[in-house]
Design an enzyme around this catalytic site. Structure first.
Site, mmCIF file in Angstrom:
data_model
loop_
_atom_site.group_PDB
_atom_site.id
_atom_site.type_symbol
_atom_site.label_atom_id
_atom_site.label_comp_id
_atom_site.label_asym_id
_atom_site.label_seq_id
_atom_site.Cartn_x
_atom_site.Cartn_y
_atom_site.Cartn_z
ATOM 1 N N THR A 81 15.852 11.025 28.924
ATOM 2 C CA THR A 81 14.598 11.779 28.905
ATOM 3 C C THR A 81 13.893 11.708 27.553
ATOM 4 O OG1 THR A 81 15.917 13.756 28.427
ATOM 5 C CG2 THR A 81 15.295 13.392 30.718
ATOM 6 N N HIS B 172 20.467 14.580 21.668
ATOM 7 C CA HIS B 172 20.373 15.774 20.827
ATOM 8 C C HIS B 172 21.733 16.469 20.779
ATOM 9 C CE1 HIS B 172 20.227 18.077 24.547
ATOM 10 N NE2 HIS B 172 19.134 17.432 24.920
ATOM 11 N N HIS C 266 23.839 17.087 23.888
ATOM 12 C CA HIS C 266 24.599 15.925 24.357
ATOM 13 C C HIS C 266 25.873 15.730 23.532
ATOM 14 C CE1 HIS C 266 20.405 14.360 25.552
ATOM 15 N NE2 HIS C 266 21.041 14.553 26.684
ATOM 16 N N LYS D 293 15.129 23.523 34.929
ATOM 17 C CA LYS D 293 13.695 23.329 34.719
ATOM 18 C C LYS D 293 12.894 24.198 35.682
ATOM 19 C CE LYS D 293 14.186 20.299 31.523
ATOM 20 N NZ LYS D 293 13.762 20.597 30.164
ATOM 21 N N ARG E 133 9.805 17.595 36.011
ATOM 22 C CA ARG E 133 9.767 16.814 34.780
ATOM 23 C C ARG E 133 8.609 15.813 34.827
ATOM 24 N NH1 ARG E 133 14.635 16.753 31.673
ATOM 25 N NH2 ARG E 133 16.352 17.842 32.695
ATOM 26 N N GLN F 163 23.119 11.431 42.177
ATOM 27 C CA GLN F 163 24.224 11.605 41.223
ATOM 28 C C GLN F 163 25.561 11.532 41.939
ATOM 29 O OE1 GLN F 163 23.832 14.593 38.149
ATOM 30 N NE2 GLN F 163 26.030 14.940 38.080
ATOM 31 N N ASP G 49 26.127 23.356 33.731
ATOM 32 C CA ASP G 49 24.934 23.388 34.577
ATOM 33 C C ASP G 49 24.936 22.247 35.600
ATOM 34 O OD1 ASP G 49 24.632 21.425 32.668
ATOM 35 O OD2 ASP G 49 22.569 21.941 32.145
ATOM 36 N N LYS H 70 20.845 29.003 23.923
ATOM 37 C CA LYS H 70 21.221 27.615 23.688
ATOM 38 C C LYS H 70 21.112 27.272 22.207
ATOM 39 C CE LYS H 70 20.723 24.720 27.766
ATOM 40 N NZ LYS H 70 20.006 23.590 28.378
ATOM 41 N N LYS I 124 18.239 24.439 18.936
ATOM 42 C CA LYS I 124 16.786 24.561 18.898
ATOM 43 C C LYS I 124 16.361 25.007 17.499
ATOM 44 C CE LYS I 124 15.741 23.620 23.205
ATOM 45 N NZ LYS I 124 14.935 22.435 23.530
ATOM 46 N N THR I 125 15.395 24.309 16.921
ATOM 47 C CA THR I 125 14.887 24.652 15.597
ATOM 48 C C THR I 125 13.381 24.900 15.694
ATOM 49 O OG1 THR I 125 14.293 22.390 14.968
ATOM 50 C CG2 THR I 125 16.581 23.050 14.613
#
Length: 408
Positions: A41, A46, A49, A83, A87, A172, A193, A228, A231-232
């Site tokens: 994606t 990140h 992962h 989501k 997407r 999947q 998830d 989570k 995140k910044t």
């Protein structure tokens, strides 16, 4: 050697399993081919992962065979999990470019020599499927009623779930079947998830080929408050040094909450658990030692020892009020741009410390900006060339973000 299942459980990875006793026995008696999927994606992995990457590293070190599945096919559809909206659709060229970026990054963490690990792309089988035969062989094994009870679909029912996304779970699941047939892959791993998708894949293998297959999910990387991690203010915490600098990456872990230190040391480093517990038990100012070790170890894994050392030295210089460090993010700007003075709001936006002049104005008014240690609250403040000491100025945003400007 201890069973890798016990190692992962002790370190806090394991959340759910399809058959705990059978999985533990299997991992203890033979080398098991397992897979984790990564949908392309973005052009970089990140930190979310990275938890999956660490898991694969643990498994490979214990003698098991990782199969990295890059979702060139599923990436064309998009996983609805987590989501609220569909997407954004990506072009085949974008998906392929992202896949190549993932391959390059993952090769830093796993040994792909002599077939010790594999990297495959599900576009190789999904893009050429014939619709009617696929429905007859695979689609007939999925109950729509059961699929709609899955959390990934339930949360989307009010806003609307497209038929495109509804196919994701089936695709999947088919990946697992294909990998089982091609590589004797018996185990799928993933974030918690992904539980609904994983159990359906294991079930499909049993129904279609009558073989045993298993699934196991891992805890998501969250703070003690359930939010989570990764995140910044600038967005996600990327593994690509061009998107998140090693210094900023280090600083993120150096500044985690005290309550999250032990969990992060356990999940994101390879330090022995007795050392992890000792560090996690530190209190008061002493916990900062544990945070330094955490930041150094995670940065070393992702960016290498040299970059981790640079980041640590840069952070120590700043926290110790030492001289400006060359390891702090730096932007070079021509001296001529400051000849008449540059508005502080414009400078902050130019350096991407703020996204707009409006955000810069609010930050200055709230006392969130310091220049060389001096707080500035005048939003009309102008920065001139003579304000720079030896051609360098250190800008501090909030409590944790530093940026150096150098005149050239």
């Amino acid at each position: 050697m201890s069973n890798i299942f016990d190692v992962l459980k002790e370190r806090g990875f394991i959340q759910q399993t399809t058959h705990e006793d059978e999985i533990r026995e299997l991992l203890g008696k033979e080398s098991v081919a397992f897979y984790i999927g990564f949908d392309p994606t973005a052009d970089s992995l990140h930190v979310g992962h990275f938890l999956q990457v660490i898991t694969m590293m643990h498994m490979q070190r214990a003698g098991h065979r990782p199969i990295v599945l890059v979702g060139g096919g599923t990436g064309m559809v998009g996983d609805p999990t987590g989501k609220t909206d569909m997407r954004k659709m990506m072009t085949p060229e974008t998906v392929q470019y992202h896949c190549e970026c993932f391959k390059k990054q993952l090769s830093k963490f796993l040994d792909f020599s002599e077939g010790k690990a594999l990297m495959v792309n599900n576009a190789d089988w999904l893009m050429n499927l014939e619709y009617i035969p696929f429905l007859r062989e695979v689609g007939r094994h999925f109950s729509v009623n059961r699929m709609l009870t899955a959390e990934c679909f339930k949360s989307r029912m009010e806003k609307g779930l497209s038929f495109l996304e509804f196919n994701y779970m089936i695709m999947q699941s088919y990946d697992f079947l294909e990998l089982n047939r091609k590589y004797d892959c018996k185990l799928q791993l993933g974030g918690d998830d992904q539980w609904s998708n994983i159990i359906n894949g294991a079930d499909l293998i049993r129904r279609v080929d009558g073989k045993s297959a298993y699934g196991m999910t891992f805890t998501l990387l969250t703070t003690s408050e359930g939010k989570k991690m990764g995140k910044t203010e600038a967005g996600a915490l990327w593994l690509d040094p061009e998107k998140t600098s090693p210094y900023d990456f280090y600083q993120y872990w150096r500044n985690v909450d005290d309550a999250d230190v032990e969990k992060c040391l356990s999940l994101l480093t390879f330090l022995p658990m007795d050392e992890v517990r000792k560090l996690g038990a530190l209190e008061g100012a002493e916990i900062n030692k544990a945070k330094e070790i955490l930041a150094y170890e995670v940065t070393k894994l992702v960016h290498g020892e040299e970059e981790a050392t640079k980041a640590q030295e840069g952070a120590r210089a700043l926290f110790g009020k030492g001289p400006a460090s060359t390891n702090v993010p730096t932007t070079e700007i021509p001296r001529s741009e400051f000849a008449e003075g540059m508005g502080l709001m414009s400078l902050l936006t130019k350096l991407q410390l703020t996204s707009s002049n409006g955000e810069a104005r609010r930050l200055i008014q709230q006392g969130g900006i310091s220049l060389d240690g001096e707080k500035v609250t005048d939003m009309k403040h102008s920065v001139k060339a003579e304000d720079f000491k030896d051609g360098i100025m250190m800008i501090k945003k909030g409590k944790k973000v530093y940026h150096q400007v150098k005149l050239v």
